[in-house]
Design an enzyme around this catalytic site. Structure first.
Site, PDB file in Angstrom:
ATOM      1  N   HIS A 118       0.868  -1.173   0.087  1.00 20.28           N
ATOM      2  CA  HIS A 118       0.196  -0.214   0.052  1.00 20.28           C
ATOM      3  C   HIS A 118       0.750   1.230   0.032  1.00 20.28           C
ATOM      4  CE1 HIS A 118      -2.853  -3.118   1.796  1.00 20.28           C
ATOM      5  NE2 HIS A 118      -3.553  -2.433   0.933  1.00 20.28           N
ATOM      6  N   ASP A 147       2.647   1.592   3.178  1.00 18.67           N
ATOM      7  CA  ASP A 147       3.578   0.442   3.631  1.00 18.67           C
ATOM      8  C   ASP A 147       4.842   0.994   3.288  1.00 18.67           C
ATOM      9  OD1 ASP A 147       1.585  -1.386   4.529  1.00 18.67           O
ATOM     10  OD2 ASP A 147       1.343  -1.999   2.608  1.00 18.67           O
TER      11      ASP A 147
HETATM   12  C1  XUL Z   1      -8.901  -6.073   1.245  1.00 20.12           C
HETATM   13  C2  XUL Z   1      -7.749  -6.956   0.489  1.00 20.12           C
HETATM   14  C3  XUL Z   1      -6.762  -5.800   0.386  1.00 20.12           C
HETATM   15  C4  XUL Z   1      -6.176  -5.409  -0.972  1.00 20.12           C
HETATM   16  C5  XUL Z   1      -5.012  -4.336  -0.891  1.00 20.12           C
HETATM   17  O1  XUL Z   1      -9.767  -7.322   1.381  1.00 20.12           O
HETATM   18  O2  XUL Z   1      -7.615  -7.697  -0.037  1.00 20.12           O
HETATM   19  O3  XUL Z   1      -5.866  -5.980   1.258  1.00 20.12           O
HETATM   20  O4  XUL Z   1      -5.650  -6.474  -1.308  1.00 20.12           O
HETATM   21  O5  XUL Z   1      -5.546  -2.897  -0.633  1.00 20.12           O
END
Ligand code: XUL
Ligand code: MN
Length: 344
Positions: free
Chosen positions: A49, A52
């Site tokens: 992310h 992150d």
């Molecule tokens: C939520 C999910 C997230 C995405 C990335 O369910 O899977 O972690 O993969 O934002």
């Protein structure tokens, strides 16, 4: 020659066990610890992310974000680990309480867009043009609070602005039908691929399938894989498992339903997933009861199960299967699959 797959996970997959009804059950680990673990386990890439990559991103200047991202890139290069994708985390900020791209407040929509554009910058510095969009709070608790039609328009506008900002960026929509909301505007791969067609450059809008999200939508993830790959649109993958239509469980791959997992690997093989550099990512979490000494088991086990199922896929007796199919003896085919999975 049979080709091998490349594996990936994110820092959030080494998680501490908090849930809405209880605190953490394992101590937090630093980013460096997680990167070291990923490298030691022999995974190839890490997914991120935006926060992150740059913690507390909203409190930092553009210059500071660039500086920290470059430091991260050096760490990854030194470890020989690639960055698979970057995803804007659009669901924690006070600015996204009413959703991100579809918020009813124009200033908050602008926040979501600005953050997404910065995410593209971070991706470029980390060497990836893949931007994953899981929209989280784009749904609404109250149908009357937003117009679904207007929300689609706003989503297209946001995608268009990202596509225009960087001509190389590839937007990868990760659909999920519910949680944290009861409904979402882009619940399935069909929705993701359909909205791509409304954007200024449909070629650069693809999708990411997460096994648990497909199951939550009442769909078979193997069918979603075949569907997305028929369009050449499966650019990333979050394998995990899920026990029925409940909250998102992010269980180790194959944990609940081995046969469904087998069929996902089969669909990946038949469509040659990974040939264009795509990674197999595990969006899995340790069980809340997991002790700190077993912190990484869910990741190692998911890959181990994947590889064992890959061997099962490659040793599946296709000729005998075809005979059962030709005779419309699906009872025989069913038992053949079960016995193949059970082994000798
Ligand atoms: C939520 C999910 C997230 C995405 C990335 O369910 O899977 O972690 O993969 O934002
Ligand atoms: Mn995911």
């Amino acid at each position: 020659m049979a080709y091998s797959y490349k594996f990936c996970f994110g820092p959030w997959n080494i998680s501490e066990g908090i849930d809405p009804y209880g605190p953490t059950t394992r101590p937090p680990q630093t980013f460096d610890w997680k990167l070291d673990a990923l490298k030691k386990m022999g995974f190839d890439a890490m997914m991120f992310h935006d926060d992150d990559a740059v913690p507390d991103i909203d409190s930092k200047s553009e210059a500071q974000i660039r500086k920290e991202t470059k430091e991260l890139k050096k760490k990854l290069d030194d470890a020989g680990v690639a960055a698979e994708m970057v995803a804007p985390r659009l669901w924690f900020s006070p600015n996204t309480i009413d959703g991100a791209y579809t918020s009813n407040d124009a200033r908050h929509r602008q926040y979501a867009l600005d953050r997404s554009l910065r995410c593209i910058d971070i991706g470029n510095l980390l060497g990836t043009n893949l931007i994953v969009l899981w929209l989280a709070r784009e749904g609404t608790y109250l149908r009357e609070s937003k117009s679904g039609r207007r929300s689609v328009e706003l989503l297209v506008q946001a995608l268009d602005k990202m596509l225009a900002y960087d001509k190389k960026a590839r937007l990868c929509i990760e659909p999920k039908p519910n949680e944290p909301m009861d409904h979402a505007y882009l619940p399935t791969i069909g929705h993701a691929l359909a909205i791509a067609q409304l954007t200024r450059d449909a070629k650069r809008v693809g999708c990411l399938i997460e096994s648990a999200h497909s199951i939550l939508a009442g769909l078979d993830p193997a069918d979603e894989i075949d569907f997305a790959m028929s369009f050449g649109k499966l650019w990333s993958l979050h394998l995990n498992d899920q026990n029925g239509l409940k909250f998102d469980q992010d269980k180790p791959f194959g944990s609940t339903n081995l046969r469904t997992a087998f069929n996902q690997v089969r669909a990946l093989e038949r469509n040659q997933y990974g040939r264009k550099g795509e990674y197999v990512c595990f969006d899995v979490h340790p069980f809340r009861t997991t002790k700190p000494e077993h912190f990484l088991a869910h990741l190692e086990n998911s890959r181990r199960t994947f590889l064992k199922l890959l061997a099962k896929v490659r040793s599946f007796d296709e000729k005998s299967a075809q005979k059962f199919i030709a005779a419309r003896d699906y009872q025989g085919l069913d038992q053949m699959v079960i016995e193949h999975l059970l082994g000798k």
